[in-house]
Structures are given as structure tokens and as C-alpha cells.
Scaffold this active site. Structure first.
Site, PDB file in Angstrom:
ATOM      1  N   HIS A   1      73.751  41.996  66.767  1.00 15.08           N
ATOM      2  CA  HIS A   1      73.891  43.444  66.849  1.00 15.08           C
ATOM      3  C   HIS A   1      72.543  44.084  67.168  1.00 15.08           C
ATOM      4  CE1 HIS A   1      72.519  42.888  62.662  1.00 15.08           C
ATOM      5  NE2 HIS A   1      71.894  44.044  62.872  1.00 15.08           N
TER       6      HIS A   1
ATOM      7  N   HIS B   1      66.378  46.016  69.880  1.00 11.29           N
ATOM      8  CA  HIS B   1      66.449  44.575  70.151  1.00 11.29           C
ATOM      9  C   HIS B   1      67.583  43.946  69.356  1.00 11.29           C
ATOM     10  CE1 HIS B   1      63.925  45.004  66.533  1.00 11.29           C
ATOM     11  NE2 HIS B   1      64.494  43.871  66.153  1.00 11.29           N
TER      12      HIS B   1
END
Length: 251
Positions: free
Chosen positions: A107, A196
Site C-alpha cells: 500500500h 512510496h
């Protein structure tokens, strides 16, 4: 003998009896002391966190009943192309460290992990929904491999940083999330966030070892994005509140 005398005489001989007189002279029976030996005692709940059960992970704040850990994110669906990339990154990483594990889920965080009180969950969901009104769906891609280490230096993460086009969309969304968080006096996201997705991790602080091979890791990413790892189309934003998951659809 008067009535008072009778009472006085009885009282003088009642020290060993199971009865006593109340303040108007009437006799009342003493209740026996209750036997509590068989009554179950409910202990006070105290959560004990064991990092050994969570791959060495340490809570950023203690578990308290009624407090729900909450954060907003984009869920990245697993694919064969992603796992092919991770296998190749993992092989290279194992040339400089002893072990390397894949993350449990994939995620991209759009908020800090904060504490939300249980009674605020419903209204918080509504605030988030309002924040995402008129936010359009978009393509998400990755541009570089980066190395991050947690504050406790207990784990080092190998992550995929999003490309500039994706970063622009995520910055807008994270600001919308910040607005909802501010309504509940919750900490907002970083001023200049690095969006990220953590994909691999190793124990301890191994930033130096991994940064020594960062060019090779980025070369692997470049080859895989050219061949098989394509951009994905993001249509939903997710929110995790304790063990509850909520999803919001973009336009």
C-alpha cells in the site's frame, strides 16, 4: 424492674450474641460475613505487546482499549509482475544481507497513523467521504527504488517511490485527507511527503549496505517496468480504523 433496666441488663450480656439493638431499642440480627472465596475476580485488562509475534515490529504508540489506530492509503493489488520484480530485488539484496522478507501487504500511505476514539469513527468516515468528492481516478506508476529505516532502527525497508505524475495526484489527495484530520485535531501528513510502497524488509538498520547496491536495484526496476510491471488505474482510496476497512470511490 423498669423497661430501661431490662434493656440495660440485656445489653450487658449481649457482647457474644449475633444480635444487637438499634438506636430505638429494637433488636436486629447481625448479617453473617459473606464468603467471597468462590467469587470470580475479573482482572484489569492490560495489553502486553510482544514484538517477536510481529517480525520484530514495535508499536509507535501503546495499545489502549477504545483507541483505534487509523490511517488512509491506496491498496496496491498484487500481481505476477510485481512478485517477479520482488524476487529479482530479493536475490540481489541477499548478496549483501543475510535475510530479506516480502512485506505482508502492499500500500501507499496518504496519512500518518493516528489514534481515533471509537465514538468518532462514524463522523470521521463522513468527513473523509466529503474530502474525496470530485477527486478523479488516475494512473499510478513507480520511478525508483528507495531505502528507508524506521525510527527504532529495528527494520529497514526497500520501497518503490512513485513517479512524478503519480506524486502530483497523491499530493492533492493527502492535502484533502489533512483537512479531515484537522477537524478532529489529528496529526497531519508530512509537509513534503515521499509517496512510496514498501515491498521488502530486513532486520536492523541496513541502509548503508542497501544503498551501496541501489543502482543495481533501480536497474532491475527499470527493466521490469519496461517489460511487465505496468501502471495501475487507481479508482478507490482506503481507510483502516482498527480492524475495520472503509473504501471510497473516486470519480
Amino acid at each position: 424492674m423498669s423497661a430501661l433496666a431490662y434493656i440495660s441488663e440485656y445489653g450487658s450480656n449481649s457482647d457474644d450474641s449475633d444480635s444487637e439493638f438499634d438506636n430505638i431499642g429494637c433488636m436486629r440480627t447481625k448479617l453473617p460475613t459473606p464468603n467471597l472465596s468462590k467469587v470470580a475476580v475479573v482482572p484489569v485488562y492490560e495489553h502486553q505487546d510482544d514484538p517477536q509475534l510481529h517480525d520484530g515490529r514495535i508499536r509507535s504508540f501503546p495499545h489502549v482499549r477504545g483507541n483505534w489506530a487509523t490511517f488512509v492509503f491506496i491498496q496496491y493489488l498484487e500481481s505476477d509482475a510485481l512478485h517477479d520484480l520482488l524476487d529479482k530485488l530479493q536475490e540481489k539484496i541477499l548478496s549483501v544481507v543475510e535475510s530479506c522478507q516480502k512485506c505482508n501487504d502492499f500500500h501507499i500511505s496518504l496519512s500518518m497513523t493516528v489514534v481515533l476514539k471509537y465514538h468518532l469513527i462514524s463522523s470521521f468516515r463522513t468527513s473523509l467521504q466529503s474530502s474525496f468528492n470530485n477527486i478523479k481516478s488516475f494512473d499510478l506508476g513507480f520511478a525508483a527504488v528507495k531505502v528507508y529505516c524506521n525510527e527504532e532502527n529495528s527494520r529497514t525497508f526497500i520501497s518503490l517511490d512513485v513517479d512524478p505524475f503519480t506524486h502530483k495526484f497523491l499530493k492533492v489527495i493527502s492535502k484533502k485527507v489533512d483537512q479531515a484530520f484537522e477537524e478532529y485535531q489529528l496529526p497531519t501528513f508530512y509537509e513534503d511527503p515521499s509517496f512510496h510502497m514498501s515491498v521488502l524488509w530486513v532486520k536492523g538498520n541496513k541502509k548503508t549496505e542497501l544503498n551501496n547496491i541501489i543502482e543495481s536495484l533501480n536497474e532491475i526496476l527499470f527493466q521490469e517496468t519496461e517489460n511487465s510491471l505496468k501502471n495501475i488505474f487507481v479508482e478507490t482510496i482506503s481507510c483502516k480504523v482498527g480492524n475495520k476497512y472503509f473504501q471510497y470511490t473516486l470519480t
